[in-house]
Scaffold this motif. Structure first.
Motif, PDB file in Angstrom:
ATOM      1  N   GLY A 183      48.283  36.739  36.771  1.00 42.42           N
ATOM      2  CA  GLY A 183      48.321  38.029  36.941  1.00 42.42           C
ATOM      3  C   GLY A 183      47.042  38.375  37.538  1.00 42.42           C
ATOM      4  O   GLY A 183      46.746  39.197  37.782  1.00 42.42           O
ATOM      5  N   VAL A 184      46.134  37.851  36.463  1.00 44.90           N
ATOM      6  CA  VAL A 184      44.251  38.527  36.794  1.00 44.90           C
ATOM      7  C   VAL A 184      43.509  37.902  37.865  1.00 44.90           C
ATOM      8  O   VAL A 184      42.915  38.787  38.461  1.00 44.90           O
ATOM      9  N   ALA A 185      44.831  36.649  38.195  1.00 44.55           N
ATOM     10  CA  ALA A 185      43.740  36.486  39.502  1.00 44.55           C
ATOM     11  C   ALA A 185      44.335  37.524  41.554  1.00 44.55           C
ATOM     12  O   ALA A 185      43.806  37.527  41.930  1.00 44.55           O
ATOM     13  N   LEU A 186      45.201  37.329  40.770  1.00 44.93           N
ATOM     14  CA  LEU A 186      46.223  38.877  42.099  1.00 44.93           C
ATOM     15  C   LEU A 186      44.771  40.303  41.760  1.00 44.93           C
ATOM     16  O   LEU A 186      45.061  40.561  42.664  1.00 44.93           O
ATOM     17  N   ARG A 187      44.292  40.339  40.562  1.00 43.44           N
ATOM     18  CA  ARG A 187      43.855  41.839  41.130  1.00 43.44           C
ATOM     19  C   ARG A 187      41.966  41.504  40.743  1.00 43.44           C
ATOM     20  O   ARG A 187      41.431  41.810  41.569  1.00 43.44           O
ATOM     21  N   LEU A 188      41.250  39.535  40.766  1.00 42.18           N
ATOM     22  CA  LEU A 188      40.177  39.786  41.650  1.00 42.18           C
ATOM     23  C   LEU A 188      40.435  39.670  43.375  1.00 42.18           C
ATOM     24  O   LEU A 188      41.051  39.716  43.518  1.00 42.18           O
ATOM     25  N   SER A 189      39.159  39.477  43.307  1.00 41.02           N
ATOM     26  CA  SER A 189      38.676  39.422  44.800  1.00 41.02           C
ATOM     27  C   SER A 189      37.760  38.352  45.166  1.00 41.02           C
ATOM     28  O   SER A 189      38.066  37.880  46.038  1.00 41.02           O
TER      29      SER A 189
END
Length: 123
Positions: free
Chosen positions: A54-60
């Motif tokens: 879930g956090v990885a989806l928000r990071l770029s």
């Protein structure tokens, strides 16, 4: 596209948090060492992996994603080893309920106590 990513990220974060909560409740409520080891490893690791996804989806940034990947790899590598060592220590300290063991594969590894015969209803 960001609304879908936000929704998926939220679902993964909530799912991971609920699995981690279930693991902590299991640690408090389960009666014996083997059950507690199960609660401490399986849902907790999956919960952490869901939170990381879930956090990885928000990071770029690639560096941040690589850090999350390392956290996931180290968690999956260390949790089973820690659970195994806790199980061995509990077995050697005679904290395992031997009446629940069907076969005792650890006999001959330093402790020579036979397992009590357990009546089986399937015979």
């Amino acid at each position: 596209m960001t609304a879908v990513t936000d929704a998926l990220s939220g679902v993964l974060l909530v799912g991971g948090a609920l699995l981690s909560l279930a693991a902590s409740i299991g640690l408090l409520r389960f009666p014996d060492v083997a059950s507690r080891i199960h609660a401490a490893t399986k849902p907790q690791v999956l919960g952490l992996l869901l939170v990381l996804a879930g956090v990885a989806l928000r990071l770029s940034s690639g560096t941040e994603l690589a850090t999350l990947l390392l956290v996931a790899i180290f968690q999956m590598a260390t949790a089973p080893v820690a659970a195994h060592m806790i199980g061995r220590a509990a077995y050697r300290a005679d904290l395992v309920r031997r009446d629940l063991l069907i076969t005792d594969e650890a006999v001959g590894m330093g402790t020579e106590r036979p397992v009590a015969e357990r009546p089986r209803s399937d015979r």
